[in-house]
Design a protein around this motif. Structure first.
Motif, PDB file in Angstrom:
ATOM      1  N   ALA A   1       1.865   9.065   1.385  1.00 37.48           N
ATOM      2  CA  ALA A   1       1.741   7.601   1.388  1.00 37.48           C
ATOM      3  C   ALA A   1       1.791   7.066   2.824  1.00 37.48           C
ATOM      4  O   ALA A   1       1.000   6.178   3.181  1.00 37.48           O
ATOM      5  CB  ALA A   1       2.858   6.984   0.545  1.00 37.48           C
TER       6      ALA A   1
ATOM      7  N   HIS B   1       0.788   3.829  -3.197  1.00 35.03           N
ATOM      8  CA  HIS B   1       0.318   5.203  -2.978  1.00 35.03           C
ATOM      9  C   HIS B   1       1.402   6.197  -3.390  1.00 35.03           C
ATOM     10  O   HIS B   1       1.134   7.194  -4.069  1.00 35.03           O
ATOM     11  CB  HIS B   1      -0.049   5.368  -1.497  1.00 35.03           C
ATOM     12  CG  HIS B   1      -0.922   6.549  -1.210  1.00 35.03           C
ATOM     13  ND1 HIS B   1      -0.492   7.846  -1.346  1.00 35.03           N
ATOM     14  CD2 HIS B   1      -2.200   6.634  -0.795  1.00 35.03           C
ATOM     15  CE1 HIS B   1      -1.473   8.678  -1.015  1.00 35.03           C
ATOM     16  NE2 HIS B   1      -2.532   7.965  -0.680  1.00 35.03           N
TER      17      HIS B   1
ATOM     18  N   ARG C   1       0.837  -1.213   0.000  1.00 39.47           N
ATOM     19  CA  ARG C   1       0.000   0.000   0.000  1.00 39.47           C
ATOM     20  C   ARG C   1       0.863   1.250   0.000  1.00 39.47           C
ATOM     21  O   ARG C   1       0.589   2.220  -0.713  1.00 39.47           O
ATOM     22  CB  ARG C   1      -0.923   0.008   1.219  1.00 39.47           C
ATOM     23  CG  ARG C   1      -2.124  -0.910   1.077  1.00 39.47           C
ATOM     24  CD  ARG C   1      -2.790  -1.186   2.437  1.00 39.47           C
ATOM     25  NE  ARG C   1      -3.216   0.030   3.115  1.00 39.47           N
ATOM     26  CZ  ARG C   1      -3.216   0.208   4.438  1.00 39.47           C
ATOM     27  NH1 ARG C   1      -2.779  -0.750   5.241  1.00 39.47           N
ATOM     28  NH2 ARG C   1      -3.640   1.341   4.946  1.00 39.47           N
TER      29      ARG C   1
ATOM     30  N   SER D   1      -1.432   7.588   4.621  1.00 42.91           N
ATOM     31  CA  SER D   1      -2.520   6.705   4.193  1.00 42.91           C
ATOM     32  C   SER D   1      -2.527   5.377   4.955  1.00 42.91           C
ATOM     33  O   SER D   1      -3.499   4.622   4.884  1.00 42.91           O
ATOM     34  CB  SER D   1      -2.419   6.427   2.687  1.00 42.91           C
ATOM     35  OG  SER D   1      -1.412   5.465   2.413  1.00 42.91           O
TER      36      SER D   1
ATOM     37  N   HIS E   1       5.468  13.155  -1.569  1.00 42.08           N
ATOM     38  CA  HIS E   1       4.660  11.986  -1.963  1.00 42.08           C
ATOM     39  C   HIS E   1       4.788  10.863  -0.939  1.00 42.08           C
ATOM     40  O   HIS E   1       3.816  10.145  -0.670  1.00 42.08           O
ATOM     41  CB  HIS E   1       5.080  11.509  -3.356  1.00 42.08           C
ATOM     42  CG  HIS E   1       4.750  12.497  -4.417  1.00 42.08           C
ATOM     43  ND1 HIS E   1       3.449  12.812  -4.761  1.00 42.08           N
ATOM     44  CD2 HIS E   1       5.541  13.279  -5.183  1.00 42.08           C
ATOM     45  CE1 HIS E   1       3.465  13.736  -5.702  1.00 42.08           C
ATOM     46  NE2 HIS E   1       4.724  14.041  -5.979  1.00 42.08           N
TER      47      HIS E   1
END
Ligand code: HEM
Length: 128
Positions: A96, A22, A18, A99, A92
């Motif tokens: 991620a 992401h 994940r 999340s 970024h």
């Protein structure tokens, strides 16, 4: 039984999958970062980063079986990474990590490493 690793603690392979998915979804849309990456092998880039991070945190050692010693600074030498690229990468990665819904302690552990690693990958130091 061997000690529980950070990799296990945060949820193992699904968590790292994940995280990296992401991250690359963001990178692919980033005008600064996207051109640096192999346009015909985004899936491979995802596998390499995921494998490295899993190995680093105590998971399977598939990365080194496939890629050898990480030597990450050397592997990043072909890419011009100044403060702008470094900060875009971290932006970024921050999204991620957010999340994942980690505990504050887990977040601090992971993020502390990523910030340090991103600083160490910078290889252009423009003068003011
Ligand atoms: C590979 C950019 C920081 C880990 C790459 C690649 C690019 C890149 C363009 C080639 C993609 C591929 O074919 O795999 C950047 C930029 C960074 C950065 C702009 C900004 C600071 C980091 C950090 C880490 C990392 C902090 C580790 C925590 C890796 C790994 C690979 C890779 C494991 C694949 C190496 C291999 O086996 O060939 N990076 N990177 N990168 N990066 Fe980064």
């Amino acid at each position: 039984p061997s000690a529980r690793t950070f990799y296990d603690e945060v949820g193992g392979a699904p968590t790292f999958t994940r995280l990296v998915a992401h991250f690359y979804a963001g990178v692919r849309t980033d005008p600064v970062l996207a051109p640096l990456y192999p346009q015909d092998d985004w899936a491979g880039a995802e596998v390499r980063l995921r494998g490295f991070l899993e190995q680093y945190w105590g998971g399977p050692t598939t990365y080194s079986q496939q890629r050898g010693h990480p030597r990450l600074r050397m592997r990043h030498a072909p890419f011009a990474i100044g403060p702008v690229e470094r900060d875009a990468w971290l932006t970024h990665m921050r999204a991620a990590v957010d999340s994942l819904g980690l505990s504050p302690e887990q977040d601090a552990t992971l993020w502390g490493y990523l910030e340090m690693a991103a600083r160490s990958m910078q290889n252009r130091f423009p003068a003011d």
